[in-house]
Design a protein around this motif. Structure first.
Motif, PDB file in Angstrom:
ATOM      1  N   LEU A   6       0.855  -1.176   0.000  1.00  0.00           N
ATOM      2  CA  LEU A   6       0.000   0.000   0.000  1.00  0.00           C
ATOM      3  C   LEU A   6       0.886   1.218   0.000  1.00  0.00           C
ATOM      4  O   LEU A   6       1.981   1.193   0.519  1.00  0.00           O
ATOM      5  CB  LEU A   6      -0.886  -0.007   1.234  1.00  0.00           C
ATOM      6  N   HIS A   7       0.425   2.322  -0.545  1.00  0.00           N
ATOM      7  CA  HIS A   7       1.129   3.588  -0.478  1.00  0.00           C
ATOM      8  C   HIS A   7       2.504   3.507  -1.126  1.00  0.00           C
ATOM      9  O   HIS A   7       3.452   2.957  -0.570  1.00  0.00           O
ATOM     10  CB  HIS A   7       1.233   4.068   0.964  1.00  0.00           C
ATOM     11  N   LEU A   8       2.600   4.122  -2.284  1.00  0.00           N
ATOM     12  CA  LEU A   8       3.788   4.021  -3.100  1.00  0.00           C
ATOM     13  C   LEU A   8       4.984   4.698  -2.469  1.00  0.00           C
ATOM     14  O   LEU A   8       4.919   5.847  -2.060  1.00  0.00           O
ATOM     15  CB  LEU A   8       3.505   4.664  -4.454  1.00  0.00           C
ATOM     16  N   GLN A 105       4.376  -3.485  -5.676  1.00  0.00           N
ATOM     17  CA  GLN A 105       3.973  -2.286  -4.947  1.00  0.00           C
ATOM     18  C   GLN A 105       4.000  -1.020  -5.783  1.00  0.00           C
ATOM     19  O   GLN A 105       3.120  -0.200  -5.686  1.00  0.00           O
ATOM     20  CB  GLN A 105       4.886  -2.117  -3.732  1.00  0.00           C
TER      21      GLN A 105
END
Lengths: 113, 117
Positions: A6-8, A105
């Motif tokens: 989650l969340h780059l 991701q």
């Protein structure tokens, strides 16, 4: 559904410098790997691929390295340009069961002038 | 080269309504299509695999009765988001493949931005 992370994470480099983007994949049976570039609001764009029987492949300004021992992929972009700013994803082609492409991701690359 | 067309590119709908997204392979036959969902600042999450003439295979945690997939021909797969809610707002992307071609022939559509209000 399947995806990783989650969340780059982000990476900033100066224009003209080289950049290295890393990716860990999860399935040791995956036989094929692809790097994609995604610009805002668009679908993924193919950059370069590599089969599992190789450890390095070069394209124009890009190189992909595969380390199967540690299940790691990297994308090297040489002489970065402003147009390289985007989100980069690795994807693995899983062949256990039904064949499918699973994304990693992702990393947001920003090229500073 | 292989081209996948996805339509619409964006759609806004009211809560409780259904929305259909189309994915077409323009110059090749796609026996398999994949549907992904992508939330802001996140990766693409595989929702389901669509095979021509058979039922779709859904990934764990994806509600098959909410996300209806139809793959009635070798060039068209549709995803219908039924009884949409604001939490279904996302970027939906289809892919056709794999094929015996360069990069296994995973060809992606340009995505559909769904906003449920």
């Amino acid at each position: 559904g399947e995806s990783v992370g989650l969340h780059l994470p982000t990476l900033s480099v100066q224009e003209g410098d080289n950049s290295i983007i890393n990716c860990a994949y999860s399935n040791s049976a995956s036989d094929y790997f692809i790097w994609y570039k995604q610009e805002s609001g668009k679908g993924p764009q193919f950059i370069i691929d590599i089969r599992s029987n190789m450890d390095k492949r070069q394209g124009q300004r890009v190189t992909v390295l595969l380390n199967k021992t540690v299940k790691h992929l990297s994308l090297q972009i040489a002489a970065t340009q402003p147009g390289d700013s985007a989100v980069y994803f690795c994807a693995e082609n899983r062949i256990q069961g039904a064949q499918k492409l699973v994304f990693g991701q992702g990393t947001r690359l920003t090229i500073n002038p | 080269g292989a081209v996948v067309s996805q339509h619409p590119s964006w759609v806004i709908c009211k809560s409780g309504t259904s929305v259909k997204i189309e994915c077409r392979s323009l110059d090749f036959q796609a026996t398999t299509m994949f549907w992904y969902r992508q939330f802001p600042k996140q990766s693409l999450m595989l929702m389901a695999t669509s095979n021509e003439g058979s039922k779709a295979t859904y990934e764990q945690g994806v509600e098959k009765d909410k996300f209806l997939i139809n793959h009635a021909s070798l060039t068209l797969s549709t995803l219908t988001v039924t009884s949409a809610h604001p939490e279904d707002s996302s970027f939906y992307i289809c892919s056709a493949g794999p094929r015996r071609a360069a990069n296994y022939g995973y060809t992606f559509g340009s995505g559909t931005r769904l906003t449920v209000v």
